[in-house]
Each structure stands twice: as structure tokens, then as C-alpha cells.
Design an enzyme around this catalytic site. Structure first.
Site, mmCIF file in Angstrom:
data_model
loop_
_atom_site.group_PDB
_atom_site.id
_atom_site.type_symbol
_atom_site.label_atom_id
_atom_site.label_comp_id
_atom_site.label_asym_id
_atom_site.label_seq_id
_atom_site.Cartn_x
_atom_site.Cartn_y
_atom_site.Cartn_z
ATOM 1 N N ASN A 146 0.915 -1.328 0.049
ATOM 2 C CA ASN A 146 -0.165 0.092 0.051
ATOM 3 C C ASN A 146 0.897 1.084 0.000
ATOM 4 O O ASN A 146 0.445 2.244 -0.707
ATOM 5 C CB ASN A 146 -0.791 0.014 1.110
ATOM 6 N N GLU A 244 3.737 -3.484 12.382
ATOM 7 C CA GLU A 244 2.774 -2.397 12.217
ATOM 8 C C GLU A 244 1.693 -3.038 11.184
ATOM 9 O O GLU A 244 1.796 -3.487 10.217
ATOM 10 C CB GLU A 244 3.340 -1.349 11.418
ATOM 11 N N CYS A 278 -3.664 1.774 6.783
ATOM 12 C CA CYS A 278 -4.139 1.373 8.196
ATOM 13 C C CYS A 278 -4.553 2.446 8.874
ATOM 14 O O CYS A 278 -5.422 2.075 9.991
ATOM 15 C CB CYS A 278 -2.880 0.674 8.737
ATOM 16 N N GLU A 447 8.056 2.995 15.202
ATOM 17 C CA GLU A 447 9.028 3.229 14.124
ATOM 18 C C GLU A 447 8.790 4.710 14.123
ATOM 19 O O GLU A 447 8.308 5.551 14.716
ATOM 20 C CB GLU A 447 8.359 2.707 12.895
#
Length: 468
Positions: A146, A244, A278, A447
Site C-alpha cells: 500500500n 505495524e 491502516c 517506528e
């Protein structure tokens, strides 16, 4: 926009397996890329381990200088990289330029941390105690389709800056920008084999990377289901992992907010990247007293979203990534669903119109599961307590937004919502200067931000006795 140059993969081609990269806007094959085998992963790990030892031995100033040079070379090729992203992922050209710039900025930001990767001196009796931060070794980064470029950089840049080697496994559908970044790293002067790209299937190349004893850490972005499998496999070797994963983020609109601003920002809060994000705000929670007014204002805003050719500067939303993803999104929206709908092109390509479902129970699949497409559900709430209850009524906790003019309410709700990244009167989730990650089943670890490099280090404690 002209076709980008042919890619030199720096991966020994498999004799039997190839993968076709499709343009999701046209369904045409734009490249054929060799798929990495398990044996090739093993060889790549060995090469990376040798390169990593040399890289870790280099002075911090030299590592920082090479990473800045890498960032400069990426900057020189921004338009080319953006073109590849449009071609393989169907991203709008504006988004693709931002993504290439984000990869550049991550490299530059990480380079600035190399010489500030400090240990500590801890007061102890009888001597001197110091800590030293040392690189892990070889790091595997498994990037999603994505956001292929920026998310690859989220793991790669800090790992390299901390003195590690990186093996990047891009998604099967979007390997082109990753392969080109590896070429640009060599052009910038990074040591050969320090940063390698291993295109191929997740259950072959990805699995080999996860299970390899020579890989010290896995960084994975993708579905919660796959993330759980990776975590389980890493547990067998006590291998570090950053995950993630999925999201079902709320967009909470209180009656005291600037309603016009909240409405204007809502469409792209879940339509950016065609909803394949997300952090997409796919649960729109609106206080009941302004619910009807909100929908009245939202309908023309959705209708005005320009969906079409991603290479056109005016396009706001492109296609979905694949036929599989299109079928998944369709399964959440029956033809007779009560909804606010936009428009999308017909014919070739994986197109789905912007859609807001307006008559759903909070427990309906489209209201609580991650659709990963341009579909959101709008639900009313009564008061602050009810808004928090609805916001937290999901297994995910990645991001979210709160719209209110009341600073006290903004702080209370921000503390009460179970999510790793929240914005007030904004839908911004990702900045490379600040930490990013999720609660609950949205992931593990953080992150980006000032501590990103330390996530790729071991802390060694050294005590030196001063007693006679």
C-alpha cells in the site's frame, strides 16, 4: 509520463519463477520480476553479514555521510521513483511524489542520528559503568504494497544508520521502487550487499527471511493475520520483531467542532490511497445533535472527489491494487446498502467508488473490520463517554482523529482513546520526526521519531572497577 528505465535487480534470477507486475489502473503487465528462492535468501544473508561487519566498523561520520549521499541521489531521482509508484501501485502522482520525498527525508533524518547514537554513564559504587549501543547485524524488512517506498524506508533508513545490513522483501505486487532504491544506494556509494532487495512470494522469500538464523530482527508491515504468524515464527528463535498491522481508526466529530472544517477533511481521511491505509479514518463517529447536518454537508464533498487516471495531476483517488482487493471491498458493500456514493471509472482497472455507509449497527462487519478500501461507516454518538466507548470498540488501535474546539475535551478524549497516533482537528498520522505504532492488534513496537535507531541496537553494559 515516459516509462521508467529497465531495472537491474542485483538479485540472481530464479530459473523457474517470475512475477508479473500489473498496472492497477489498466490491468496491463508493466514488468516481469524474478522471484527470490529460499536458497537465494540464504546466500543474500551471508553476503549481508560480511558487508555489515565492514559497515559497523566504519566511523559514524563516514556512515552518516554515505546515508546523506544516498538521500541526495534519491532526491535527484524523485520524479522517476514517483513514476514507478504510479505504475505499480496506482497511486496518484501527487501522493507518489510525497512518498519518494518521504524516503529521501527518512534517509537524511536517520543520517543525523548516527553520530548521536549515544550510550550512558551510570553512577555505581566501586567503578565506572557505561552502556554501548551496538548494531544487531542483519535486519529483514518486509514491506507492504500500500505504501511501498516510504514504509520500506521506515525500516531501512534507521537500521542502516544504526550499523546494520538490510534485506528488503517488497510485496509481490510492488517491487519496482524497492529495486530501484537498491540501485541508487550503490550509486551513492553504499557498500555492495549492505542493502539488498529480495522480490518474491511471501511464503517463500518472506518466510525464508523470517526463519533464517542469521537475521537478527524482522520489521513487518501488513495484515494482523500475517503479523501473528511472523511473530510466532520469530518467537522460536527469540528474534526481535516490529509489527505495524491493521487499523480501524475513528474520526470523532463533536458538536462543538468547526463542522465545515471537519466535513471538508473527512473524504480524504479515508480515501487517500484509495482507502488502502491502516490509518484510514473508516469509522466516522458524529455527535447525534449534528449528525444529520454532517451528512447533508458530506454528500456533495464525497461526490466532488475526482477518481481516475493516477498520472493526472487533478486526480485525488486512483484504483485499488488488485482484483483480489477489489473483490474484498465489494464484499462489504451490498448493492442495496444505504450509502453516500461517489463515482469511479468503468472498464479496465480495479476501481471502486468512494462510499460511506450510513445505516449500520456498530457491530456490522463494515463498521468494525478493516475493509482496506474507499469505504467508511458513519455512526452517531450521544456524549463524550459514548464517543470513547465506540472509538475503543475494536481490536485495533493504530490512529484516529478528534474534532472539537474544547482543549480540555481534546486532551481527555486523546488520553481515553486506545490508539498509538491521534490528531486533534487534523487527520495527520505520520511524521518521520515522531513515533508511529499501534495499540492492541495494530502492532508491536514503534517506528520513526528520535528513538528509531535504538530499535535496531543491542545495549551492552560495561563495568570498570576502580578499586585498588
Amino acid at each position: 509520463m515516459g516509462a521508467p528505465p529497465l531495472l537491474r535487480t542485483h538479485v540472481r534470477p530464479s530459473l523457474t519463477v517470475e512475477h508479473h507486475v500489473l498496472n492497477p489502473a489498466t490491468e496491463e503487465v508493466v514488468r516481469t520480476v524474478p522471484a527470490t528462492t529460499a536458497a537465494e535468501v540464504d546466500a543474500a544473508v551471508a553476503r549481508a553479514a560480511t558487508a555489515q561487519r565492514q559497515w559497523a566498523a566504519a566511523t559514524p561520520a563516514d556512515r552518516a555521510r554515505l546515508l546523506r549521499r544516498f538521500a541526495a541521489v534519491v532526491d535527484d531521482h524523485l520524479e522517476e521513483l514517483a513514476g514507478l509508484e504510479v505504475l505499480e501501485a496506482g497511486h496518484t502522482i501527487g501522493n507518489a511524489r510525497w512518498e519518494a520525498g518521504n524516503a529521501r527525508d527518512l534517509l537524511d533524518y536517520a543520517a543525523g542520528g548516527v553520530e548521536r547514537l549515544n550510550g550512558r554513564q551510570i553512577p555505581v559504587p566501586g567503578g565506572l559503568d557505561i552502556t554501548v549501543l551496538e548494531p544487531l547485524g542483519v535486519v529483514g524488512v518486509i514491506a507492504p504494497w500500500n505504501f511501498p517506498m516510504p514504509i520500506a524506508a521506515w525500516g531501512t533508513a534507521p537500521a542502516l544508520a544504526a550499523g546494520n545490513a538490510v534485506l528488503l522483501k517488497p510485496a509481490e505486487t510492488t517491487p519496482l521502487t524497492a529495486l530501484r532504491l537498491a540501485e541508487l544506494a550503490l550509486e551513492a556509494g553504499l557498500p555492495e550487499h549492505l542493502f539488498q532487495v529480495l522480490p518474491g512470494a511471501g511464503d517463500v522469500a518472506g518466510n525464508a527471511l523470517v526463519e533464517h538464523p542469521g537475521v537478527a530482527k524482522i520489521v513487518f508491515t501488513g495484515s494482523t493475520w500475517v503479523g501473528k504468524q511472523i511473530m510466532a515464527k520469530c518467537a522460536g528463535r527469540v528474534k526481535r520483531v516490529t509489527l505495524e498491522l491493521g487499523g480501524k481508526s475513528p474520526n470523532i466529530v463533536f458538536a462543538d467542532s468547526d463542522l465545515d472544517a471537519a466535513v471538508a477533511a473527512t473524504p480524504m481521511s479515508f480515501l487517500d490511497n484509495s482507502g488502502q491505509d491502516c490509518c484510514a479514518r473508516t469509522r466516522i463517529l458524529v455527535q447525534r445533535s449534528v449528525y444529520d447536518r454532517f451528512l447533508d454537508l458530506l454528500a456533495p464533498a464525497i461526490a466532488s472527489v475526482v477518481v481516475g487516471d493516477p498520472s493526472d495531476e487533478k486526480t485525488q483517488m486512483g484504483p485499488l491494487i488488485s482484483r483480489t482487493q477489489l473483490d474484498r471491498v465489494r464484499s462489504y458493500v451490498p448493492d442495496d446498502a444505504k450509502a453516500i456514493r461517489g463515482t469511479a471509472p468503468e472498464g479496465p482497472g480495479f476501481w471502486f467508488p468512494p462510499t460511506i455507509l450510513t445505516d449500520l449497527a456498530p457491530e456490522a462487519p463494515a463498521a468494525c473490520e478493516e475493509v482496506f478500501g474507499p469505504v467508511a461507516a458513519v455512526l452517531p454518538f450521544e456524549d463524550e463517554e459514548d464517543a470513547v466507548r465506540l472509538a475503543n470498540a475494536t481490536e485495533y488501535g493504530l490512529s484516529g482523529s478528534i474534532w472539537t474546539r474544547d482543549v480540555g475535551r481534546a486532551l481527555r478524549v486523546s488520553r481515553a482513546v486506545q490508539a498509538g497516533n491521534l490528531s486533534v482537528n487534523s487527520h495527520s498520522s505520520v511524521r518521520y520526526w515522531t513515533p508511529f505504532g499501534g495499540y492492541k492488534q495494530s502492532g508491536l513496537g514503534r517506528e520513526l521519531g528520535p528513538d528509531a535507531l535504538t530499535a535496531f541496537t543491542e545495549t551492552k553494559n560495561v563495568f570498570i572497577s576502580t578499586e585498588a
